[in-house]
Each structure stands twice: as structure tokens, then as C-alpha cells.
Design an enzyme around this catalytic site. Structure first.
Site, PDB file in Angstrom:
ATOM      1  CB  VAL A 526      42.119  31.984  39.124  1.00 56.03           C
ATOM      2  CG1 VAL A 526      42.423  30.795  38.245  1.00 56.03           C
ATOM      3  CG2 VAL A 526      40.958  31.673  40.053  1.00 56.03           C
ATOM      4  CG  ASP A 527      43.675  38.605  39.996  1.00 52.63           C
ATOM      5  OD1 ASP A 527      43.402  38.888  41.169  1.00 52.63           O
ATOM      6  OD2 ASP A 527      43.642  39.419  39.065  1.00 52.63           O
ATOM      7  CE  LYS A 528      37.051  40.392  42.634  1.00 52.13           C
ATOM      8  NZ  LYS A 528      36.596  41.356  41.596  1.00 52.13           N
ATOM      9  CB  THR A 529      40.108  42.201  39.139  1.00 54.67           C
ATOM     10  OG1 THR A 529      39.443  42.296  40.392  1.00 54.67           O
ATOM     11  CG2 THR A 529      39.721  43.372  38.256  1.00 54.67           C
ATOM     12  CB  ALA A 725      45.289  31.996  35.918  1.00 59.00           C
TER      13      ALA A 725
END
Length: 839
Positions: A526-529, A725
Site C-alpha cells: 500500500v502507498d501511504k499518502t 493499492a
């Protein structure tokens, strides 16, 4: 030196080609001009009106200089011989021109020939490059390549382009979809009456109606089914034939054999009924199976249309990425600025980038300072300071100040071009899972062919007379009954219902491949932002010092920040408006790029920005503010320092808050035994704070789009079924490379185009629903394939004549029709159960 009478160029008398006419010698620059001169009756002036040649005793105006050719003059004193040489040197063809005239600006051609103005032979443009041909390849068999659209000879799947241009021909892209759609609708219209008539005997009231088996009914079925068989279904016979030639048995092999056998058997029965044994008929006439041939064809066409619609959008992400780069750049020259096409920019060129414009290519800042929005690369919402010596990337947005940059990497070497290449490679390498129908067909086809062959031999050796007729009839009957009518409906029906169910809960699924991978998913990157967090900076804390309180500090800061375009300023102003604080106009507003802003609010001098900015403006008591901000900065927040009337007033912290639903979603993913990994372009400090808060043990910070792409590939190579994601342009390569890409609907269009699944609400809990839906859909598809084959498989022994020795029964239209109807009804009913699946 002499003048060429055809083109007007100055030529050297010693080396030039020559020709004589009427006792006078003429000199030429090339054999082309000499031949043109010799083909004329008299020495003509240069074609197109160029002066400098010899003139005959005719007076006429010359279009290039307006000079008059007098009757007694053989040359023109007003002509400047250097005019043509200068014009020749000045003509620069466009990059798209293959041939051009060196004398006449703007005269270009894609074929060799002569200039229509001056008659000079076209020259080949050394800068011209042939447009690269689009190469089409099979996603399942990458070794299959050709320069035109078509079908894979091994699996029958539609070939896809390896690369996509921003201006690619969408008409060509849509040609196959349009063709299949047309075949489907026309085929469906012709098949519907055939199906109704053929199945009417299952209705008790009509079971003994004479019109059902009458000649008019039989000929009507033949006439309506023939175009469906010969035209609508023709692509399937081509694919089936190729599969036999290449020994790659698939669904199309089974369809071609079954449909072909049903139609051919029925057509022969129509024209030569006496050739068939009485036992194979109904009401004294041989059985016909036109409805089976037509219905199977139309159902498979429906499946193809649905698949092509899903696959049509695979190039959307690449086109959107290509569209990020500006079309032109502003080059700085000794004579001022000039706008040039992007492909005319070379390394070393100095380019001016104004506020609000996109950076054209990768390079280095040589003048000015600014802040650049690099969210397309890093995913982070805050602009990055750029001063002399800083690197900038093509496609990013210059937000505040004007800069001059030196181009370093252009064309295919830019970071944006590399992202485009990564997405294209990932989409090609992400081979769709071979349909379960193809896997089943791989063993079902040989089995059916073997049973048909055994049936023929058994009847021919042991059967009653006429042995040959019985043998052919029953062998073909095996092929007909074995071809499952519902095969073309099994997967598309489940996919359609499941995709509709997903849309109801905000999970948009693009293709069937994503469904199967969702069901198997065991690792989620998953990406954070924007994925774990809101993706937008919000005011987190207001920390006043001295005599100020929170509301006063926020009101003064927001009043000043109204005039700033910075995202942090926007977060402060939004927070003040949410608290309904009265904001006042700021006077003497000044903005310092990469520093801060200053102005007067309600008679008070306010400074907002970085500590160094405040120090440069005479504020001395900054250390206390830095101490106050340090622990918040350690948790990943960004600090804004404020001074009023020359004294430190406080600190405002801005952070990207974690979504309220993220923790619950991560807990549910762990229950589904999905490992979660966080990949972010943000700094390690912020990444660690978010990972610690959410309980994510595995994370990587400061990663580039290429790093994310490589990490996904590494996980896949280790045998993991990987989901990715994300919501940003920087996530596009990883989204495309993952087994299934999951884009946030609140993110960029490019991320959504690269992903197989889009979560409309941008809520991570949607991934949990998507995984559960994928597992339910795969169970449903397997059940449908069972129903598609089961009833037909029961009919194979009857078709082979197993019951004939005991009961004198052979395959009848009733048995064939019932098998087809039961399998279709079972498939449709089972697929509809997905509408009520609990997720």
C-alpha cells in the site's frame, strides 16, 4: 561562376554540368536541372519565377523578385546571385517531412519528386525518422508478434499493442470490438426466433403441434441460422482451425467442432433426409440442431464482446501518462525566448519555466528559486523547494517562482518516459490467466474426439445396416451433444453479476483476471499518502507562546495566508473557516519563495514561514519555537513558525491524517491472512510514525516509482500473489505490475487506468470487500463450468448409442434440447446468486 537557368543556383563553370543550345553554353547544378533544360524547347527562366536565368524575347514578371525580363537583355542586373544560396541555406524542413525542397520553404512531401514551384528535385530530410510501427503481441504468448491487429494463433485471444502513442488511432483500437458487437447483435436477432421454435416442444401445450416439425419451420431455422453460422461465427472457426494446426486446443477448438458438426449434420439432414436411419429422427424426419449451432455462436460472441470491452482500456493509463508532459518548451536564446516543440529540446538547452507551468524535461535549475509540485513522482502533497543546482523532473508542476533550467535528460530518458515504459512493460507481462474453460477444453476436446472416433468404429463394425449411416450419424451426435451451449455463458454471466454486485458497494472491477487474482491475494503493498492517509494536509495543532492564545494565533496566521497559494497555507485558512474565525485583509503582502510570507494584519506585522525566514526578518527568539516543534516533527508533522511584531508567537503543525477507517481495514485484512507492506515516497521519519500508529511492521520510505515497481516484481518472483493499492501517478508502474492493482477513486485518473480494481470511496475497507467478492465470484465460475459440462456429458453415452442395444434409443432432439436448456438455466440461476452475497 555561372547561373543555373533552371533553379537559379550559382555554379562553378569548371565543375558544373553543361549543355549547348543555339551556340550558347548553359551550366547546371545537377543532372536533374540539365535534363529539365534539354526537355524544353527554349532556355526558360527558372520555374516558379526565379530570376538569374537567361531570358527569351518575351517580357514577363518574375514572381520571386518582381523583376522584368526585357527583350534585349540576357541577364538581369538587379538579380543577386547569392539570393538562391541564401534561400537554400535558410530552408529547414519540419521533423515530420520525409522529403523537402531546398529552395522553397514549406514545400514538403512524403514521396520523392520535383518541387511544384521551382522544379528542383526534392531532397531527403536527414532529420526524418520513420514512424515506429505498432507491434501487436499476445499477452499470454509474448513470443507471438505481428505488425497488425489479429488473434493469437495459439489461444485465439485478441492481440494487444506493445506500445501506445498519445495520438494512437482509437478507430483502429476499436475495430475488433465494433466488429464483434455488430456480429453479436445481428446474430442474436436471427437466433431468437430459431431458439423459440426449437424449444417450443418443451412447452406442454405446444409439444404435439404439427407446425413445430413442419417443413416451413425446418426451412425457417435453416435460413435464419445460416448467416449466424457462416458470418457471425466465422472468427471462431478461424481461431479453432488455427488451434488444430498449432496443436493448442482451447475453447475455440471445442466450439468450432461442436457448432460445425451441429450445422453440417442439420444441413445434410435438410437436403438428404433419406441418408439417415429412421431411429435418429423425430416424426419420421431426421433431427436438426440449427438452434444449438446458432445459440452457442451468439453466447460465445457475447463473451468476446465483454472481454474486448474490458481489454480496450488497457492503454488508457499510458495515454494519460504521455499527456502529462507539456507539448512545447520555452527555450532561452541569444535573441530572446522561443517556444519549441518538446522533441526539439536537446541536452544543454536553457529553458524558462514560469509559475503554474509544467517542467518540460529533466534537468537542473540554473537561475531563480521556486517550489515544485512533485506529487506525480513521490505522491506527497507538499511542493518541494528548488534553488540553483536542484534537480527537476519533466511533467512536475512549477508552483510559485520562475526559473531557468538546463536540460539534461530528454525524450525517452526522462523520468516520466521511464514511468511510461514501466507501465507498458508491466501491462504486457501481466498475462491474463487462461480461462478455466480453456483448461477444461484442453482435456475435454481430445476425450470427446476419442469417444466420437470409438462411436464411429463401434457402429461401423457392430451396428445394424446401414452401418455407415449409423456410424456417421452417431459420431456427429457425440460432437453435437458434447459441445456445451452454456460454455460461452459460464464465465461472462458470473463476471457480469459479480461486477454489478461490486459496483453496489463501491468496488469497480475492470476485468475477469483481477477477480481470480483477488481471490488468491496473500500480499498487499500500500502507498501511504492518499491510501492509508487522507492525502491532504490538515491543521493538526496550534501551539501559541507568550501572551497569544490559540484563536488569536490561528486568526492572524490565516488572515495573512489568504494571499498565499501554498497547500500548507490552504490548510490553515480552511481550519480557521471551520472554526468560523473572522479573517481580516492583509496589507503589504510579500511572499518569499521557499521562505515564507509577511504582511500587516489589523495593524500588526505578521511573519509566517520557516525559522530562517523569521531570523532573516529580525526575529531573535526562535529557539523556543524550534524546541516546541521538534517532537511534532518527529511524528511526521510539518511545522509553520509565526512571529508577530518582531517576536515569536507560536507554531502551527500541519499533518496528513490517517483515514478513520484504515485501522479497521488493516485488522480485517489480517483476518483474511493478507500480509500488508507500506511503500511510500515520503521521508523515513513520517513513514515510521504512520507505520507505528497503524501497526505495520514492514515498510519502506523514500521509494521512487521504479523502486515500487521493482519491489512488486521481487514479491511476485518469490511466489506471492501481490496486490498494490495506491492513488497517485507515482504508483502507476507498481499498480500495473502487481497481480492486481487497486486504485483509490479519490486519486488520479492515471492510477485508476493502471489498476484492475478501483475503490470509489477511497476507503481501504473496500479492499476487504473486493477480496471477499473475488473469492465468491471464482467459486461461482467453477460451479457454472460444472453445470455447463455436466448435463451435456450425461448426454454423450446416449449419443454414442449406449442405450440402443437395450431400449432402441438414440439421441433425439428432446434430449439435446433439454441438456442445452438445463445447463443454461443452471448457469444463469447460479450466477444470479452473487447478487445476494454477503461481503
Amino acid at each position: 561562376m555561372k547561373i543555373d537557368p533552371i533553379c537559379g543556383m550559382t555554379v562553378d563553370e569548371a565543375t558544373a554540368l553543361r549543355a549547348e543550345r543555339e551556340g550558347e553554353t548553359f551550366y547546371f547544378c545537377s543532372e536533374h536541372c540539365r535534363k529539365k533544360f534539354l526537355s524544353q524547347r527554349t532556355p526558360a527562366e527558372p520555374e516558379g519565377g526565379c530570376c538569374g536565368g537567361k531570358s527569351e524575347h518575351i517580357t514577363k514578371e518574375h514572381s520571386c523578385c518582381g523583376g522584368k525580363a526585357s527583350a534585349d537583355a540576357h541577364s538581369h542586373a538587379h538579380h543577386d546571385p547569392s539570393h538562391h544560396a541564401h534561400e537554400h541555406a535558410a530552408v529547414t524542413p519540419s521533423a515530420a517531412a520525409k522529403y523537402f525542397c531546398p529552395m522553397c520553404p514549406g514545400v514538403e512531401s512524403d514521396k520523392p519528386g520535383d518541387c511544384p514551384k521551382c522544379g528542383m528535385a526534392f531532397e531527403r530530410n536527414p532529420a526524418w525518422k520513420p514512424a515506429p510501427k505498432t507491434i501487436y503481441t499476445c499477452p499470454m504468448h509474448p513470443e507471438i508478434e505481428q505488425d497488425h491487429p489479429g488473434d493469437c494463433p495459439k489461444c485465439g485471444m485478441a492481440l494487444e499493442p506493445k506500445t501506445v502513442a498519445a495520438e494512437s488511432d482509437t478507430e483502429e483500437d476499436n475495430a475488433e470490438l465494433r466488429d464483434m458487437t455488430r456480429r453479436f447483435w445481428i446474430g442474436a436477432a436471427l437466433t431468437l426466433p430459431v431458439f423459440i421454435v426449437a424449444m417450443a416442444h418443451l412447452i406442454p401445450a405446444w409439444s404435439h403441434a404439427e407446425w413445430l416439425s413442419g417443413e416451413l419451420s425446418r426451412w425457417g431455422q435453416f435460413i435464419l441460422s445460416t448467416p449466424v453460422f457462416l458470418w457471425a461465427g466465422w472468427p471462431f472457426f478461424v481461431r479453432g482451425g488455427r488451434s488444430l494446426v498449432n496443436r493448442s486446443l482451447n475453447m475455440f477448438t471445442l466450439i468450432a467442432l461442436g457448432v460445425g458438426a451441429a450445422y453440417a449434420f442439420s444441413a445434410v439432414a435438410m437436403f438428404f433426409p433419406q441418408a439417415f436411419p429412421p431411429a435418429t429422427g423425430h416424426s419420421g424426419k431426421p433431427a436438426i440442431y440449427f438452434e444449438a449451432a446458432a445459440v452457442i455462436t451468439v453466447l460465445v460472441l457475447l463473451g468476446q464482446v465483454l472481454e474486448l470491452r474490458a481489454r480496450q482500456r488497457t492503454s488508457g493509463a499510458i495515454k494519460a501518462l504521455l499527456g502529462l508532459a507539456p507539448k512545447t518548451a520555452r527555450r532561452v536564446t541569444a535573441n530572446g525566448d522561443e517556444d519549441v516543440p518538446l522533441d526539439a529540446v536537446h541536452p544543454g538547452d536553457r529553458l524558462r519555466v514560469r509559475p503554474g507551468e509544467k517542467v518540460p524535461v529533466d534537468g537542473e535549475v540554473v537561475e531563480g528559486r521556486t517550489s515544485v509540485d512533485e506529487s506525480m513522482l513521490t505522491g506527497e502533497p507538499l511542493p518541494v523547494e528548488k534553488t540553483v543546482g536542484a534537480k527537476v523532473s519533466g511533467g512536475t508542476v512549477n508552483t510559485t517562482g520562475g526559473i531557468v533550467m538546463k536540460a539534461e535528460r530528454v525524450g525517452s530518458e526522462t523520468m516520466l518516459a521511464q514511468i511510461v515504459n514501466l507501465v507498458a512493460q508491466a501491462q504486457r507481462s501481466r498475462a491474463p490467466i487462461q480461462a478455466l474453460a480453456d483448461k477444461v477444453a484442453g482435456w475435454f476436446v481430445p476425450t470427446v474426439l476419442a469417444i466420437a472416433a470409438l462411436t464411429f468404429v463401434a457402429w461401423f463394425v457392430f451396428g445394424p445396416e446401414p452401418r455407415l449411416a449409423f456410424a456417421i450419424t452417431n459420431a456427429v451426435a457425440v460432437l453435437i451433444i458434447a459441445c456445451p451451449c452454456a460454455l460461452g455463458l459460464a464465465t461472462p454471466m458470473s463476471v457480469m453479476v459479480g461486477i454489478g454486485r461490486g459496483a453496489q458497494i463501491g468496488v469497480l472491477i475492470r476485468n475477469a483476471e483481477a477477480i481470480e487474482k483477488l481471490a488468491q491475494l496473500n500480499t498487499l503493498a500500500v502507498d501511504k499518502t492518499g491510501t492509508l492517509t487522507e492525502g491532504k494536509p490538515k491543521l493538526a495543532q496550534v501551539l501559541p507562546v507568550g501572551r497569544f492564545d490559540e484563536k488569536d494565533l490561528l486568526r492572524l496566521t490565516a488572515s495573512l495566508e489568504q494571499g498565499s497559494e501554498h497547500p500548507l497555507a490552504h490548510a490553515v485558512v480552511v481550519a480557521a473557516s471551520e472554526q468560523k474565525l473572522p479573517l481580516e485583509p492583509a496589507k503589504d503582502f510579500q511572499s518569499t519563495t521557499a521562505g515564507g510570507v509577511a504582511g500587516t494584519v489589523a495593524g500588526r506585522r505578521v511573519l509566517v514561514g520557516k525559522p530562517d525566514f523569521l531570523r532573516e526578518n529580525g526575529v531573535t527568539d526562535i529557539a523556543a519555537l524550534e524546541t516546541l516543534a521538534a517532537p511534532r516533527q518527529a511524528e511526521g508533522a510539518t511545522a509553520i513558525f509565526v512571529a508577530v511584531d518582531g517576536h515569536a508567537a507560536g507554531v502551527l503543525t500541519v499533518a496528513d491524517p490517517v483515514k478513520a477507517t484504515t485501522s479497521q481495514a488493516l485488522a480485517e485484512l489480517r483476518e483474511l491472512r493478507v500480509n500488508v507492506l507500506m511503500l511510500t515516497g515520503d521521508n523515513p521519519r513520517t513513514a515510521e510514525a504512520v507505520a507505528r500508529k497503524l501497526g505495520i511492521a514492514d515498510f519502506q520510505a523514500g521509494v521512487t516509482p521504479h523502486d515500487k515497481h521493482e519491489k512488486v516484481k521481487t514479491l511476485k518472483a518469490a511466489g506471492r500473489i501481490v496486490g498494490m493499492a495506491g492513488d497517485g501517478i507515482n504508483d502507476a508502474p507498481a499498480l500495473a505490475a502487481a497481480d492486481v492493482g487497486i486504485a483509490m477513486g479519490t486519486g488520479t485518473d492515471i492510477a485508476m487506468e493502471s489498476a484492475g480494481v478501483t475503490l470509489v470511496k477511497g476507503d481501504l475497507r473496500g479492499i476487504v470487500h473486493a477480496i471477499k467478492l473475488g473469492r465468491a465470484m471464482m467459486r461461482n465460475i467453477r460451479q457454472n463450468l460444472f453445470f455447463a459440462f455436466f448435463y451435456n456429458a450425461l448426454g454423450v453415452p446416449v449419443a454414442a448409442g449406449l442405450l440402443y442395444p437395450f431400449f432402441g434409443l438414440l439421441l433425439s432432439p428432446i434430449i439435446a434440447g433439454a441438456a442445452m436448456s438445463l445447463s443454461s438455466v443452471s448457469v444463469i440461476s447460479n450466477a444470479l446468486r452473487l447478487r445476494h452475497t454477503r461481503l
